[in-house]
Design an enzyme around this catalytic site. Sequence first.
Site, short mmCIF file in Angstrom:
data_model
loop_
_atom_site.label_atom_id
_atom_site.label_comp_id
_atom_site.label_asym_id
_atom_site.label_seq_id
_atom_site.Cartn_x
_atom_site.Cartn_y
_atom_site.Cartn_z
N THR A 151 0.86 -1.19 0.00
CA THR A 151 0.00 0.00 0.00
C THR A 151 0.89 1.24 0.00
O THR A 151 2.13 1.13 -0.02
CB THR A 151 -0.92 0.02 1.23
OG1 THR A 151 -0.13 0.34 2.39
CG2 THR A 151 -1.60 -1.32 1.44
N CYS A 152 0.28 2.42 0.07
CA CYS A 152 1.09 3.64 0.08
C CYS A 152 1.91 3.74 1.36
O CYS A 152 2.92 4.45 1.40
CB CYS A 152 0.20 4.87 -0.09
SG CYS A 152 -1.02 5.09 1.22
N ASN A 153 1.52 3.03 2.42
CA ASN A 153 2.22 3.14 3.70
C ASN A 153 3.10 1.95 4.06
O ASN A 153 3.83 2.02 5.04
CB ASN A 153 1.20 3.35 4.83
CG ASN A 153 0.62 4.74 4.82
OD1 ASN A 153 1.29 5.69 4.43
ND2 ASN A 153 -0.63 4.86 5.22
N TYR A 190 -9.76 2.44 8.00
CA TYR A 190 -10.53 1.23 7.72
C TYR A 190 -10.30 0.71 6.30
O TYR A 190 -10.68 -0.42 5.98
CB TYR A 190 -12.02 1.50 7.94
CG TYR A 190 -12.86 0.24 8.03
CD1 TYR A 190 -12.69 -0.65 9.10
CD2 TYR A 190 -13.79 -0.08 7.04
CE1 TYR A 190 -13.44 -1.81 9.18
CE2 TYR A 190 -14.54 -1.25 7.12
CZ TYR A 190 -14.36 -2.10 8.19
OH TYR A 190 -15.10 -3.26 8.26
#
Length: 417
Positions: free
Chosen positions: A57-59, A119
């Site tokens: 993911t982006c993180n 979420y």
Amino acid sequence: MQGSYSKDIAHFHIVGINYKKTDAAIRGSFAINQSQYQHLLEDAKAIHMDDVFVLSTCNRTEIYGFADDPQQLVELVCRETNGDCNLFSQLSYIKSGEDAIRHLYQVGTGLDSQILGDYEIIGQIRTATRFAKEHGCLGGFQERLINSVLQVSKLIKNETGLSAGTVSVAFATVRLLESKVPDILNKKILLVGVGKIGRNTTKNIMDYLGVKQITLVNRTTTVAADFAGQHGLRYAPFEQLAEELEAADIILVASNAPEPTILPAHFTNSSSKLIIDLSIPFNVAPEVNDLPHVELINVDELSRIQDETLQMRLQEVPKAHAIIGEHMTEFLYWYKMRKHAVVLKAVKDKLHEIHTKEIQQQKNSAQYNLEDVEAVSSRIIQKMINLMAGKVRKETDKSDQYIAMINDIFETGVNQE
């Protein structure tokens, strides 16, 4: 075929990097797209690692799976990405066994997210594991674990306030625009990339700021056309990207190209621009920020925007941990019972083997009488007693434990005191 380690929880690992120790540029060099993900799973199966999935993911970029050594998981990621393997090893965290399981619960419930209670992460986990399963790389252990994480995520969302309020990268974009662009209703906004993040951000801007002067550009024009038609927005073909960049005041970039598509050359003689790059890896060349008339903001800077609901969310963390603890205990109980089931099946197979051999020996005997079942059964029972007695004699240091266990299992009622 899976390795012999596959059913041993001690060999379940997670290796990853996230926003806590790496910036978006480094994370982008280890981001894994769908094509790379497929190749990684094929490589995993080739070395008999068929219970693996990747969360990118982006993180974060994390790989979960069974392996003799976590370094095997590191190598799978590094072979498919542009990043340096030594750098990944230096910056990554490794968790094994119950620590790895607990980490997945925390990730899936938003406790480990850059924005507490995010979420959206559970949907990303669902997508990542579904892809692994479709490619034959999700075994019974991880499938059961993922189902438990999905259930816990839903419970925490419904029974606590951990995800209450509106805090996300999309909403952080709204807050940023509120503070930086007070006359936003008079500005032309361009969205490049009409994927999930781009759509969510656009909806937030429309809902909270009342903006409708938005143009959509996507590599697949029909995607942009469909979304534009649903919300009364304008769209343009990807071939007109340069012209649209020139015309826009605010540019949101949420595409997923492997290399930057927004370059300094696009803004050589342009008016002032505010560019927000929501992409990982970055899709706006960092040199764009050197232009005096352009301000470039990326996802890490966005995530620092705090919302008043975050303090309320922090108060809900102990409740979330309690729910995780309860369901993790249930999962570990299932795992232990699963191991016992394997042993019991092996015992059953051993008894069946003894029974079959004894019957066959009697059939081969001239004195065999088909009706003499009682004698055959007695011999089978005696063979089992001999097996247990032989093990007890051989393992003298554990003999008391074995006898106590046998006494307990068969409930003999014998007092060994």
